[in-house]
Design an enzyme around this catalytic site. Structure first.
Site: not given
Ligand code: NAD
Ligand code: TYD
Length: 351
Positions: A136, A159, A163
């Site tokens: 992103e 967000y 990042k």
């Molecule tokens: P998540 O929100 O499921 O988990 C985040 C974790 O970080 C949680 O366990 C939370 O308790 C911990 N955390 C939050 N604030 C904290 C703090 N101040 N100190 C210590 N711990 C803290 O997130 P996720 O989806 O597992 O994402 C993990 C990483 O991967 C993030 O850095 C995110 O930016 C990156 N990422 C996520 C996605 C995705 O699709 N979910 C994709 C690409 C990158």
């Molecule tokens: P999301 O899972 O929040 O991931 P990101 O915003 O990081 O890509 O959302 C994925 C896509 O789905 C995004 O285009 C927003 C859309 N979305 C909906 O249309 N409805 C919803 O309730 C949510 C949570 C997301």
């Protein structure tokens, strides 16, 4: 037992972090894994129940915004490697409350960088600071094109901006102080243990409860979805074999418009629930769009494939099926995280 490495994994109780911890514990018994997590609403130790007694595992409840606590953890556990995943991760929450994203994603990352610098001094042999980031940061694509590692940063939500800031700071510590860093930027992940505020688990949960399925705007926003365990495998490969100072894009080569994805989820979930296939599509409800909604993300992961030989292994059909099945079978997990009971439990346990 002396461990070959003492790896600090931050955010290990979250969605992706828990899959990374499990993979590392199983694959690298000679590494000690220190899981540091503040256990926010998104962190859940249930995610690691099956591995919490492993000999090479330690859990530390700390907040990365606490600079002194980060210094202490580096000292107490002789941390020589970091895989940093802890973050505030949900775009909608960042729109509602940007400050917690600034604190955790930016300040928290700098606290970890400072702790690494302080404890490693200038002896960087065998050291690595791996920062896990998102696609992103690159902004939004039109109908065509892909993000490569050369794409300019253009973050557009609180967000993604937080990042992007953290990515810049990690690179700055490499260029300025020589810190051995590596960064990966990954597309949207899906699979077990994702907090049901994100699209896929939210939709499966709502189908189950016959609740409306909210689709933002026209539903034609596009994401590139990656099976979470494929992301964990990529992190392992990059951690072990990536080059210092480099960035690697990780993607699923699996683009979906939101509306198409939700329709497939309806059909798969209906089949698993024994309902008439297609009946849940009537729950689809178009709602007000997200502010500043990025139109399309798509990753070109050629560098990772050609240089480090990583490719996704799970295709969408199989991955979405496994995901729907997991959320339906793990009713208690879903109820716990949506009811907030587990948060109350942590407050009592760690107060
Ligand atoms: P998540 O929100 O499921 O988990 C985040 C974790 O970080 C949680 O366990 C939370 O308790 C911990 N955390 C939050 N604030 C904290 C703090 N101040 N100190 C210590 N711990 C803290 O997130 P996720 O989806 O597992 O994402 C993990 C990483 O991967 C993030 O850095 C995110 O930016 C990156 N990422 C996520 C996605 C995705 O699709 N979910 C994709 C690409 C990158
Ligand atoms: P999301 O899972 O929040 O991931 P990101 O915003 O990081 O890509 O959302 C994925 C896509 O789905 C995004 O285009 C927003 C859309 N979305 C909906 O249309 N409805 C919803 O309730 C949510 C949570 C997301």
């Amino acid at each position: 037992m002396a461990f070959k490495k003492n790896i600090l994994i931050t955010g290990g109780a979250g969605f992706i972090g828990s899959h990374v911890i499990r993979l590392f514990l199983e694959k690298h018994p000679d590494f000690r894994i220190v899981n540091l997590d503040a256990l926010t609403y998104a962190g859940n130790l249930e995610n690691l129940k099956d591995v919490e007694n492993a000999d090479n595992y330690v859990f530390v409840k700390e907040d990365i915004t606490d600079a002194e606590a980060m210094q202490n953890v580096f000292r107490d556990y002789q941390i020589d490697n970091v895989i940093h995943l802890a973050a505030e991760s949900h775009v909608d929450r960042s729109i509602a409350n940007p400050m917690s994203f600034i604190m955790t994603n930016i300040i928290g990352t700098v606290n970890l960088l400072n702790a690494a610098r302080h404890h490693w001094k200038d002896d960087f042999a065998g050291k690595r600071f791996y920062h896990v980031s998102t696609d992103e940061v690159y902004g939004s694509l039109g109908e065509t094109g892909f993000f490569t590692e050369e794409t300019s940063y253009d973050p557009r939500s609180p967000y993604s901006s937080s990042k992007a800031s953290s990515d810049h700071l990690v690179r700055a510590y490499h260029h300025t102080y020589g810190l051995p860093i590596v960064i990966s930027n990954c597309s949207n992940n899906y699979g077990p243990n994702q907090f049901p505020e994100k699209l896929i688990p939210l939709v499966i949960n709502n189908i189950k409860h016959n609740k409306p399925l909210p689709i933002y705007g026209d539903g034609k926003y596009t994401r590139d979805w990656l099976w979470v365990k494929d992301h964990a495998a990529a992190i392992d490969v990059i951690f072990r074999t990536g080059k210092d100072g480099e960035t690697y894009n990780i993607g699923g080569n699996n683009e979906w418009k939101n509306i198409d994805l939700v329709e497939v989820l309806c059909d798969k979930t209906d089949a698993l629930l024994g309902r008439e296939v297609g009946s849940s599509r009537k729950l689809i409800t178009f709602v007000k769009d997200r502010a500043g909604h990025d139109r399309r993300y798509a990753i070109d992961a050629t560098k990772l494939k050609e240089e480090l030989n990583w490719e996704p292994t799970v295709q969408a059909d199989e991955g979405l099926e496994m995901t729907a099945k997991w959320y339906l079978e793990n009713e208690e997990w879903l109820e716990n995280v949506t009811s907030g009971n587990y948060q109350k439990y942590y407050e009592e346990m760690y107060s």
